[in-house]
Design a protein around this motif. Structure first.
Motif, PDB file in Angstrom:
ATOM      1  N   THR A  25      -6.342 -13.237   5.926  1.00  0.00           N
ATOM      2  CA  THR A  25      -7.985 -13.170   5.850  1.00  0.00           C
ATOM      3  C   THR A  25      -8.594 -12.099   6.480  1.00  0.00           C
ATOM      4  N   ASP A 198     -10.248 -15.356  -1.332  1.00  0.00           N
ATOM      5  CA  ASP A 198     -10.174 -16.661  -0.867  1.00  0.00           C
ATOM      6  C   ASP A 198      -9.902 -17.818  -1.855  1.00  0.00           C
ATOM      7  N   LYS A 199      -9.132 -18.697  -1.668  1.00  0.00           N
ATOM      8  CA  LYS A 199      -8.864 -19.779  -2.568  1.00  0.00           C
ATOM      9  C   LYS A 199     -10.118 -20.612  -2.959  1.00  0.00           C
ATOM     10  N   SER A 200     -10.908 -20.438  -2.185  1.00  0.00           N
ATOM     11  CA  SER A 200     -12.207 -21.240  -2.559  1.00  0.00           C
ATOM     12  C   SER A 200     -13.078 -20.344  -3.761  1.00  0.00           C
ATOM     13  N   ARG A 201     -12.491 -19.149  -3.798  1.00  0.00           N
ATOM     14  CA  ARG A 201     -13.168 -18.294  -4.808  1.00  0.00           C
ATOM     15  C   ARG A 201     -14.381 -17.597  -4.104  1.00  0.00           C
ATOM     16  N   VAL A 202     -14.532 -17.917  -2.950  1.00  0.00           N
ATOM     17  CA  VAL A 202     -15.707 -16.893  -2.277  1.00  0.00           C
ATOM     18  C   VAL A 202     -14.850 -15.841  -1.520  1.00  0.00           C
ATOM     19  N   HIS A 203     -15.118 -14.826  -2.472  1.00  0.00           N
ATOM     20  CA  HIS A 203     -14.155 -13.562  -1.795  1.00  0.00           C
ATOM     21  C   HIS A 203     -14.972 -12.988  -0.801  1.00  0.00           C
ATOM     22  N   THR A 204     -14.255 -12.225  -0.166  1.00  0.00           N
ATOM     23  CA  THR A 204     -15.060 -11.154   0.886  1.00  0.00           C
ATOM     24  C   THR A 204     -14.975  -9.582   0.670  1.00  0.00           C
TER      25      THR A 204
END
Ligand SMILES: Cc1cc2nc3c(=O)[nH]c(=O)nc-3n(C[C@H](O)[C@H](O)[C@H](O)COP(=O)(O)O)c2cc1C
Length: 224
Positions: A25, A198-204
Motif C-alpha cells: 500500500t 491496487d486490486k480495485s484498479r484505482v492506482h495511486t
C-alpha cells in the motif's frame, strides 16, 4: 504465426492475472520530501520480500536517429546525486549515451504492485570510479567486459567460449587489469514517479518533478 493462432494468443493473454500478489500500500500524504528516501524504502521492501533481482531496472535510451532502445541493467548505487549504473562505453547503450546523454529507468516489483520511473540527464563519472566498479566485478564479468564485443554479431558459440576463456585466464593472471571503456554513469533525476497498484484498479501515483538538477522538488498526484 497464423491469424487463428494469434486470436488464441489474445484470449490467452487476456486470461492471465495481473496484480496477483498481496500488493503493498502507499499513502502519498506520508511521502518524504526527498524522493530518493521513498525509493530506498520501496527498494528495501522489495529486498525484504525476497523478490528476484530487486535492483534490476530497465534503462531506456535514444539513439542519434531518435529511435528508442531499452535493456535491463543492475543498479550500482543511488543517493541524492542520482541513480548509477556501469556499462561498456563501446556498446550500443554507451554509444547512445554519448550522442544523447539522457535516459529513463523503470523498476517493477510485481509482487508488490509497484513501479518507479526515473528520468534525467546522464553524466559519465571520472575513469577512477569506473575502474573501481570494474575491479569489484567477478572474474567472468571482467573477462566479458575486457573482450569488449558486447552486442556485436557472433559467428558461433564455440568462438564465444574460446575467447572468453582466454580473457578469464588473463584476468586471473592480471587481477588489476581494467577495461578502459568500462564507465560508471549517474542519471541525475529531474522526474521520478512512484506508482502503486491496487486490486480495485484505482492506482495511486505520486510524481516528483524539478526544472533542473539541484532545483527544489515539486510533488504532484497523478491520475491513474
Ligand atoms: C538482470 C539483468 C542484469 C543485467 N545487467 C547488466 C549490466 O549490469 N551491464 C550490462 O552491460 N548488461 C547487463 N545486462 C544485459 C543487458 O540487458 C543488455 O543485453 C546488454 O548490456 C547489451 O545492451 P546494448 O546492446 O543495448 O548495449 C543484464 C541483463 C539482465 C536481464
Amino acid at each position: 504465426m497464423s491469424k487463428d493462432t494469434s486470436r488464441d494468443v489474445r484470449a490467452w493473454l487476456r486470461s492471465l492475472e495481473v496484480f496477483a500478489g498481496p500488493l503493498a500500500t502507499f499513502d502519498p500524504a506520508a511521502a518524504p520530501d526527498e524522493p530518493v528516501d521513498l525509493f530506498l524504502s520501496w527498494l528495501t521492501e522489495a529486498v525484504d520480500a525476497e523478490l528476484p533481482d530487486p535492483h534490476a531496472m530497465t534503462v531506456s535510451t535514444v539513439d542519434e536517429h531518435g529511435e528508442p532502445w531499452a535493456r535491463v541493467l543492475i543498479l550500482k548505487n543511488v543517493d541524492v546525486d542520482g541513480w548509477q549504473f556501469a556499462v561498456h562505453a563501446d556498446s550500443p547503450k554507451g554509444h547512445q549515451l554519448a550522442v544523447r546523454p539522457s535516459a529513463a529507468l523503470t523498476f517493477y516489483w510485481a509482487a508488490l504492485g509497484r513501479q518507479v520511473r526515473v528520468r534525467g540527464p546522464v553524466i559519465a563519472e571520472p575513469a577512477d570510479r569506473g575502474a573501481a566498479d570494474f575491479l569489484a566485478r567477478s572474474v567472468p564479468a571482467r573477462a566479458e567486459a575486457l573482450l569488449g564485443l558486447q552486442s556485436r554479431h557472433l559467428a558461433d558459440i564455440a568462438e564465444r567460449d574460446r575467447v572468453i576463456d582466454k580473457w578469464r585466464s588473463r584476468v586471473e593472471q592480471e587481477p588489476d587489469l581494467v577495461a578502459e571503456a568500462w564507465t560508471l554513469y549517474t542519471l541525475v533525476p529531474v522526474a521520478i514517479e512512484f506508482w502503486q497498484a491496487d486490486k480495485s484498479r484505482v492506482h495511486t501515483r505520486l510524481s516528483y518533478e524539478r526544472t533542473a538538477a539541484k532545483a527544489p522538488w515539486q510533488r504532484h498526484l497523478l491520475w491513474p
